[in-house]
Design a protein around this motif. Sequence first.
Motif, PDB file in Angstrom:
ATOM      1  N   GLN A 273       3.784   4.598   0.906  1.00 21.61           N
ATOM      2  CA  GLN A 273       3.314   5.562   1.883  1.00 21.61           C
ATOM      3  C   GLN A 273       4.446   5.979   2.813  1.00 21.61           C
ATOM      4  N   GLU A 274       4.319   7.196   3.301  1.00 22.99           N
ATOM      5  CA  GLU A 274       5.380   7.767   4.136  1.00 22.99           C
ATOM      6  C   GLU A 274       5.436   7.108   5.507  1.00 22.99           C
ATOM      7  N   TYR A 275       4.264   6.866   6.090  1.00 25.52           N
ATOM      8  CA  TYR A 275       4.216   6.322   7.447  1.00 25.52           C
ATOM      9  C   TYR A 275       4.134   4.804   7.430  1.00 25.52           C
ATOM     10  N   GLU A 276       4.662   4.194   8.467  1.00 24.44           N
ATOM     11  CA  GLU A 276       4.647   2.731   8.540  1.00 24.44           C
ATOM     12  C   GLU A 276       3.235   2.200   8.760  1.00 24.44           C
ATOM     13  N   ALA A 277       2.415   2.948   9.490  1.00 27.52           N
ATOM     14  CA  ALA A 277       1.027   2.541   9.729  1.00 27.52           C
ATOM     15  C   ALA A 277       0.168   3.778   9.964  1.00 27.52           C
ATOM     16  N   ILE A 278      -1.064   3.732   9.497  1.00 25.68           N
ATOM     17  CA  ILE A 278      -2.013   4.836   9.686  1.00 25.68           C
ATOM     18  C   ILE A 278      -3.323   4.241  10.192  1.00 25.68           C
ATOM     19  N   PHE A 279      -3.835   4.766  11.298  1.00 27.80           N
ATOM     20  CA  PHE A 279      -5.099   4.272  11.845  1.00 27.80           C
ATOM     21  C   PHE A 279      -5.990   5.441  12.228  1.00 27.80           C
ATOM     22  N   ASN A 280      -7.283   5.187  12.314  1.00 30.41           N
ATOM     23  CA  ASN A 280      -8.236   6.187  12.740  1.00 30.41           C
ATOM     24  C   ASN A 280      -8.282   6.219  14.261  1.00 30.41           C
ATOM     25  N   PRO A 281      -8.067   7.368  14.890  1.00 28.98           N
ATOM     26  CA  PRO A 281      -8.026   7.426  16.358  1.00 28.98           C
ATOM     27  C   PRO A 281      -9.328   7.024  17.033  1.00 28.98           C
ATOM     28  N   LYS A 282     -10.428   6.946  16.268  1.00 28.54           N
ATOM     29  CA  LYS A 282     -11.704   6.543  16.859  1.00 28.54           C
ATOM     30  C   LYS A 282     -11.643   5.145  17.461  1.00 28.54           C
TER      31      LYS A 282
END
Length: 285
Positions: A273-282
Motif C-alpha cells: 500500500q502507498e500510505y503507511e496507515a489508513i484509518f476511518n475518520p469516524k
Amino acid sequence: MVIYLDVLILINLYVTYFQILAVSVFTHRKTVWYRKLSAAGIGAVASLSIFIPQEMVLTLTLLKIFLCALIAFVAFGYTGFRAYAVSVLFLMLVSFVFSGLMLCVWLFAAPMKMLFINGTVYFGVDTMTIILSTCAAYGVVRIIRYILDKNGKTDGKYTVIIKNNGRECRLSALADSGNGIVDCFSGLPVIVCRRDMCADVSPPAIEMIENNSDISEIGTQMIKGVRIMPFSTVGKGGLICMFKAESVVIDDETNEEKYPVNALIGIVIGGRQEYEAIFNPKILV
C-alpha cells in the motif's frame, strides 16, 4: 392499573434493543444481532424491577448499574477496560435520557394506561404506536450521529502512534472514509498499516503467516492474539491480520490534538500500500 407481564417484557425487550442500537451508533461498535437480542432479553427480564418497592433507592440504583454493565458485556463483549467502560457509560447515558423523556411524558402529558416506575416504562397502548415512537427516537439518534460524522476531519495531517510490547512506532496516516474494515467479532474499526513500517510492534505470528503459504500448518498457539479475516475492495481482495496493540493514538498535527482510539491494527498479507496507515475518520468523532 393491571400490568400484563407479557406486554411489560415485550415492550422493554423492544426498548432495550433500540437503546443498544443507539449505543452502537454513538460508539461505532458493531455487533451481531444475536448478541444484541440476548442483551435486550436481559433488559426485558430486568423490567420486573417495576415491582420492587420504590423506597429501596440504593438497591434499585445498584441494580441498574449492574444491569447496564451486564447488558454492555453481552452486547459488545470485553475488548479492554476503556472500550468496555465507554460502552457501559454510553448505555447508562442513553437509559438516563430515555428515562428522563418517559418521566416528562408521564408527569406532564399524563397519557392513559401508562406507568413509569423504577426507571421501567409500561404502556397500555397499541403495538404500532410503540413501534413508531421508538423508530422515531432511533431516527433522531442516527441523524445526530450522521451530523457528527459529516464533521469528521479528512484533510488534516495525521500520525498514528502505536505502542506494543514495550516498543513504539509512528506512521504517517491518511484519513479515508472508504476504509470500512471492522472486526466482525469485537466490532472494532481497523487501522490498516504497512507491514514494514510497524514490524517492531507487530506480533511475530504475522511474519510467520506472511511467509507461509499454508496457514493451516501454523499451530493455533503460535498465532494467539492475531485474528485473520478476509476482505475485499474495488479491484482486489485478500487476507488481513489484525491484533490489539497496548495503545493507539492518532495525532492530528494540523490542529495539534491527540486522540486515543480503540481500534485494531490490520496488516494486509502480501499487500503493498502507498500510505503507511489508513484509518476511518469516524473514529475521531
